[in-house]
Write a protein that holds these residues in place. Structure first.
Motif, PDB file in Angstrom:
ATOM      1  N   LYS A 174       0.827  -1.361  -0.064  1.00  0.00           N
ATOM      2  CA  LYS A 174       0.036   0.137  -0.153  1.00  0.00           C
ATOM      3  C   LYS A 174       0.883   1.474  -0.086  1.00  0.00           C
ATOM      4  O   LYS A 174       2.151   1.176   0.589  1.00  0.00           O
ATOM      5  N   VAL A 176       1.099   4.874   1.524  1.00  0.00           N
ATOM      6  CA  VAL A 176       0.853   6.181   2.279  1.00  0.00           C
ATOM      7  C   VAL A 176       0.852   7.555   1.570  1.00  0.00           C
ATOM      8  O   VAL A 176       2.032   7.929   0.992  1.00  0.00           O
ATOM      9  N   SER A 179      -1.412  14.663   2.133  1.00  0.00           N
ATOM     10  CA  SER A 179      -1.563  16.230   1.445  1.00  0.00           C
ATOM     11  C   SER A 179      -1.942  17.189   2.730  1.00  0.00           C
ATOM     12  O   SER A 179      -1.825  16.521   3.765  1.00  0.00           O
ATOM     13  N   LYS A 181      -4.252  17.929   3.685  1.00  0.00           N
ATOM     14  CA  LYS A 181      -5.629  17.776   4.336  1.00  0.00           C
ATOM     15  C   LYS A 181      -5.386  16.461   5.143  1.00  0.00           C
ATOM     16  O   LYS A 181      -6.391  16.158   5.922  1.00  0.00           O
ATOM     17  N   GLY A 182      -4.114  15.831   5.072  1.00  0.00           N
ATOM     18  CA  GLY A 182      -4.171  14.594   5.900  1.00  0.00           C
ATOM     19  C   GLY A 182      -3.526  13.529   5.168  1.00  0.00           C
ATOM     20  O   GLY A 182      -3.098  13.625   4.117  1.00  0.00           O
ATOM     21  N   GLU A 183      -3.728  12.231   5.684  1.00  0.00           N
ATOM     22  CA  GLU A 183      -3.091  11.046   5.134  1.00  0.00           C
ATOM     23  C   GLU A 183      -4.185  10.285   4.528  1.00  0.00           C
ATOM     24  O   GLU A 183      -5.337   9.931   5.185  1.00  0.00           O
ATOM     25  N   ARG A 184      -3.858   9.382   3.453  1.00  0.00           N
ATOM     26  CA  ARG A 184      -4.669   8.361   3.153  1.00  0.00           C
ATOM     27  C   ARG A 184      -3.686   7.292   2.479  1.00  0.00           C
ATOM     28  O   ARG A 184      -2.604   7.569   2.171  1.00  0.00           O
ATOM     29  N   THR A 185      -4.465   5.802   2.554  1.00  0.00           N
ATOM     30  CA  THR A 185      -3.523   4.826   2.093  1.00  0.00           C
ATOM     31  C   THR A 185      -4.409   4.199   1.079  1.00  0.00           C
ATOM     32  O   THR A 185      -5.609   3.930   1.134  1.00  0.00           O
ATOM     33  N   VAL A 186      -3.636   4.152   0.031  1.00  0.00           N
ATOM     34  CA  VAL A 186      -4.107   3.453  -1.128  1.00  0.00           C
ATOM     35  C   VAL A 186      -3.242   2.211  -1.603  1.00  0.00           C
ATOM     36  O   VAL A 186      -2.200   2.204  -1.716  1.00  0.00           O
ATOM     37  N   GLU A 209      -0.754  15.905  -3.423  1.00  0.00           N
ATOM     38  CA  GLU A 209      -0.402  14.998  -2.738  1.00  0.00           C
ATOM     39  C   GLU A 209       1.112  14.228  -3.088  1.00  0.00           C
ATOM     40  O   GLU A 209       1.636  14.471  -4.230  1.00  0.00           O
TER      41      GLU A 209
END
Lengths: 325, 208
Positions: A174, A176, A179, A181-186, A209
């Motif tokens: 994945k 991490v 941005s 605005k914060g973190e996201r995991t894809v 990002e």
């Protein structure tokens, strides 16, 4: 080369804040080996380049209970030379070891490798405005297409050139993403977008990002993996075709397998039909060749790249066959 | 990442016409055609500062260098044109041939494909810094002893690539030497003798 402004961020958060307004003329770079090529060729003309490698603490390979976390600014050389990666994730070690040349591996980063732009010669020629650059045509489709895609073309037949991406997708890794605005995991399997979704870019990053880290899950005890890459030169090159395979085996029987190919589609390409066909079979070259052959019936090669089908069949067969040995 | 290339005349004409009909976008294109520099972004406390010229310092062959570099200047440009260290060669200038190979913090890099600002704070070694006084580096001596060059133009790059390789791998096999030097091209095709020189140098270095 036209001058640009240069920023050396103290933290990734500071870099992300700068990207906040979403200015398309602001570029982030890892090692810069791809971006510098694009600037020199006149493909992009950044107003600002942000040097993420200057940020301390983002180059690391850390083992924990969930697996391994790889900082996006880790160089490809460090990844290739890491003994833990070599031991637990052969596919990733083998992929990293064959990225470009020693000099480029010493500078290029994991994050940069995952976000690099395609090598299509029409795309890389600043005089040609193809679909990917806001034009109205893919020049490869009916042009010179020896190195182009055999799957999922259409608006763009450029192949995705990364070696690390197929390996990491095979490992269920994945990304991490950070941005302002914060973190996201894809999952990396969902990180890349085919041209039909957006022909102008290759991944889900929205321009504000940054890829911060890659997480690879814990390897199972009976897991085996391998990466094979076919190149035209003896020294170094982008993959003509490549195959990243990872299987969970009981003895030499495949419980389940992932096969992800590079150099064949605008995104790293999973051979799901071949994966299905190999479940419960022995990990042998013959079984894999048969599975690959039937899965490759779905390919749609162009005038000059039909040879990739045979290469793929062989490279998948050999990669899978190596797991059973 | 979505930026339209601007170098091709016919294309920028089309991009121009398209964007003029788009109003505000057209203004951006016009200013770019007039060569207007991007406006500096306002910086507040804690905000990232960006530079059109940056003071950098690094060591080259053991000597400290301080200079103001434009971000667009490559390390190779700075070495050759400003520091007059012309050992590293400008050949492909696109990070492919290895003629400009130098060591950056002990690791081989293409100086043509690295910005000088990226070398800020680093330790750079070029071919000019390999020998100690009149005594050649063992790799240099081995290239002479084994005829490891013909025209010699790629040699500085090969020397540094070899030094970088041997720093990592004290006893490389033939295949490891080949792979370790894969990032360098010799158009005379003198590879066999280059590999032999590196093998010989490895032996000398091991003996100390």
């Amino acid at each position: 080369m036209k001058n640009f402004q240069y920023g050396k961020p103290a933290s990734l958060e500071q870099a992300a804040a700068f990207l906040g307004p979403g200015d398309p003329n602001v570029f982030v770079m890892g090692g810069g080996t791809d971006l510098l090529g694009e600037i020199k060729e006149g493909l992009v003309e950044p107003a600002v380049v942000i040097d993420l490698k200057a940020v301390p603490g983002l180059a690391y390979i850390k083992k924990d209970k969930d697996g391994v976390a790889i900082g996006a600014l880790t160089t490809i050389a460090d990844l290739a030379e890491d003994p833990g990666i070599q031991k637990d994730y052969r596919v990733l070690h083998e992929a990293a070891a064959v990225v470009a040349s020693p000099q480029l591996r010493n500078v290029g980063t994991v994050g940069g490798n995952l976000c690099q732009r395609p090598r299509c010669w029409y795309y890389r020629d600043a005089r040609i405005v193809c679909n990917k650059k806001g034009g109205v045509k893919c020049y490869a489709e009916k042009g010179r297409n020896k190195y182009h895609a055999v799957f999922a073309g259409g608006l763009c037949w450029a192949v995705y050139p990364s070696d690390l991406a197929p390996a990491l997708i095979a490992l269920d890794a994945k990304a991490v993403i950070l941005s302002a605005k914060g973190e996201r995991t894809v999952p990396l399997a969902e990180f890349y977008m085919p041209p039909i979704v957006n022909v102008r870019k290759e991944n889900v990053l929205n321009g504000q990002e940054i890829v911060k880290e890659v997480r690879v899950p814990q390897a199972k005890a009976n897991e085996k993996s391998a990466y094979l890459k076919f190149i035209e030169r003896g020294s170094w090159d982008f993959a003509v075709v490549s195959a990243a395979v990872k299987a969970v085996l009981s003895g030499t029987t495949i419980e389940n397998i992932r096969i992800v190919c590079g150099g064949v589609a605008p995104v790293p390409w999973r051979m799901t039909k071949a994966e299905e066909a190999l479940k419960g079979r022995k990990a042998t070259e013959a079984a894999a060749r048969q599975a690959a052959k039937s899965a490759l019936k779905d390919a749609s090669p162009l005038a000059e790249n039909g040879y990739k089908i045979e290469l793929l069949e062989t490279i998948i067969a050999r990669a899978v066959g190596s797991l059973g040995k | 990442m979505d930026s339209v290339p601007k170098k091709r005349k016919s294309v920028s004409r089309r991009a121009f016409i398209q964007s003029v009909s788009g109003g505000a976008v057209g203004a951006g294109v016009v200013s770019r055609l007039l060569g207007k520099e991007p406006r500096p972004r306002p910086t507040g406390p804690g905000e990232l500062e960006v530079f059109e010229k940056k003071r950098i310092s690094f060591t080259v062959n053991g000597r400290k260098v301080i200079l103001d570099a434009e971000p667009r200047e490559t390390l190779l440009q700075v070495l050759r044109e400003r520091l007059r260290l012309t050992g590293a060669k400008r050949v492909c200038n696109r990070g492919e041939c290895g003629g400009c190979t130098v060591l950056l913090n002990g690791r081989t890099v293409y100086a043509c494909h690295l910005l000088a600002v990226q070398a800020d704070g680093a330790d750079v070694l070029t071919v000019e810094g390999l020998a100690s006084g009149d005594k050649l580096h063992p790799v240099q001596q081995a290239f002479i002893d084994k005829d490891g060059y013909q025209c010699g133009f790629c040699t500085p790059g090969f020397l540094l690539a070899s030094v970088g390789l041997l720093a990592k791998n004290k006893q490389p096999t033939f295949d490891e030497i080949r792979a370790g030097l894969a990032g360098n091209i010799c158009r005379c095709g003198n590879y066999q003798k280059i590999y032999a020189a590196v093998g010989a140098a490895a032996e000398v270095l091991r003996r100390g």
